[in-house]
Design an enzyme around this catalytic site. Structure first.
Site, short mmCIF file in Angstrom:
data_model
loop_
_atom_site.label_atom_id
_atom_site.label_comp_id
_atom_site.label_asym_id
_atom_site.label_seq_id
_atom_site.Cartn_x
_atom_site.Cartn_y
_atom_site.Cartn_z
CG ASP A 106 -0.30 0.00 2.63
OD1 ASP A 106 0.98 0.03 2.80
OD2 ASP A 106 -1.00 -0.03 3.59
CG ASP A 118 -5.84 -5.35 2.88
OD1 ASP A 118 -5.22 -4.86 4.03
OD2 ASP A 118 -6.43 -4.56 2.10
CB CYS A 149 -10.91 -25.79 10.97
SG CYS A 149 -9.29 -25.05 10.45
CB CYS A 171 -5.84 -25.10 10.25
SG CYS A 171 -6.37 -24.92 11.82
CB CYS A 186 -8.68 -27.48 13.83
SG CYS A 186 -9.30 -25.88 14.16
CG HIS A 236 -8.08 -21.56 13.71
ND1 HIS A 236 -8.77 -22.81 13.13
CD2 HIS A 236 -8.94 -20.57 14.05
CE1 HIS A 236 -10.03 -22.43 13.07
NE2 HIS A 236 -10.39 -21.23 13.59
#
Length: 373
Positions: free
Chosen positions: A90, A271, A309, A311, A314, A340
């Site tokens: 940015d 974002d 989930c 991930c 998890c 996560h």
């Protein structure tokens, strides 16, 4: 940069953005790596565990520390950080807004004092491109004049006038640089302003999108204090003036619900610091809503954060263990929670993309909210 619109489901879009460093499938959520680092993670986490094809770095902060010239000497962002996929940087306009007590927008740029040592600096439209050339990001954002809401009509009008003038200066400078061999692989996006006033948004979008050399367009100046519905209405109004054959980026937004609502309105890129910041503060996102892991009810809870989930957090750890880590302020907690939350956001985008490709976005949205009811 090569952009392809692959499918639509009403106004929701599935696209592909190809840069020098990666192929980005949209809708896409970009993890925020302000200082060239996603907080609590290393780049192996970002690349291998999360599979993020693009992250965001901050021009203002990288300019101050370690300095854009230092980054350039170290091989630019990709080599310096070892993140091999795409970077979006940015422009510093938002930081000037968020640090308004030590900054002052002027006709030809933004004057500010460093939040680190108080030293005085001045960002112009050309200087922020020079900085981003040194950083070597794949997508550069132009300098814009962002105002907090609510604001007077006069201040919003001035913001649009400045942003358009700076956009014209920026694209002319960028193209001249490319003719000299500078920034050849870097794309550039303009930022539409105008508050929540539809007439102002029309004016800003029309003026900026007429600058056809821009590779994409962003909607800025939202999620800065306005009501959610005002944000959604503003986005819905603005996208009709944005090209269909270029990426549409909504800056600094937001919650999972915000992403779903704005994808429905035609946004491709997002974002926000929310998933990483909230993770560090104990708030975890799940398919059924949010939980605050520091709650006493999780002290002996053997379940994962979210049964749906995949991930590593998890798959391996219980709510009870994360509750313990958080309460004892173990550093490990920040990594596991951040993994996560970002996995949830990135997986949400993958699921939405499939729904759009199958022209089932409406059904997906209904199921999304049904799980949260």
């Amino acid at each position: 940069m090569k952009f392809t619109l692959e499918a639509t489901s009403k106004n929701a879009r599935a696209c592909t953005i190809k840069t020098k460093h990666s192929t980005i499938k949209t809708p896409v959520f970009m993890p925020v790596g302000t200082l060239g680092s996603v907080k609590a993670l290393d780049m192996q986490d970002v690349l291998d565990l999360l599979g993020a094809e693009i992250i965001l770095a901050n021009t203002y902060h990288m300019y101050l520390r370690p300095g854009d010239k230092t980054v350039a000497k170290m091989g630019k962002l990709h080599k310096f950080t070892t993140y091999t996929k795409s970077f979006l940087t940015d422009s510093g306009g938002f930081q000037a807004f968020s640090l308004s007590d030590i900054s002052k927008p002027k006709e030809n740029g933004i004057e500010f004092r460093s939040h680190i040592d108080g030293s005085k600096h001045f960002f112009t439209p050309t200087k922020v491109i020079d900085i981003q050339n040194n950083l070597g990001s794949d997508i550069m954002m132009i300098l814009d004049d962002l105002v907090a809401l609510p604001a007077t009509q006069e201040r919003i009008a001035l913001s649009i006038e400045r942003t358009t003038a700076w956009a014209k200066e920026s694209i002319k400078y960028h193209k001249a640089n490319q003719a000299k061999g500078i920034g050849i692989d870097q794309s550039i996006f303009a930022i539409i302003q105008g508050g929540t006033d539809k007439a102002f948004r029309t004016k800003s979008a029309t003026e900026l999108c007429a600058l056809s050399d821009y590779d994409g367009f962003a909607i800025g100046g939202l999620s800065v204090g306005e009501a959610n519905q005002d944000m959604y209405d503003t986005v819905e109004h603005t996208v009709q003036y944005m090209p269909k054959n270029k990426p549409r980026y909504l800056m600094g937004v937001g919650t999972p619900e915000d992403l779903i609502e704005n994808i429905e309105r035609g946004i491709d890129m997002f974002d926000c610091v929310m998933p990483t910041r909230n993770a560090r503060n104990g708030t975890l996102f799940t398919s059924f809503g949010r939980i605050n892991i520091k709650g006493a009810k999780f002290k002996e809870d053997e379940k994962p954060i979210d049964n749906e989930c995949s991930c590593i957090t998890c798959q391996r750890y219980s709510r009870a263990y994360l509750n313990h880590l958080f309460r004892t302020r173990e550093i490990t907690y920040f990594r596991l929670a951040t993994i996560h939350n970002l996995h949830y956001y990135l997986n949400l985008m993958k699921e939405v993309r499939v729904a759009i490709l199958e022209d089932k976005f409406d059904l997906y949205k209904k199921e999304f909210y049904k799980k949260r009811s």
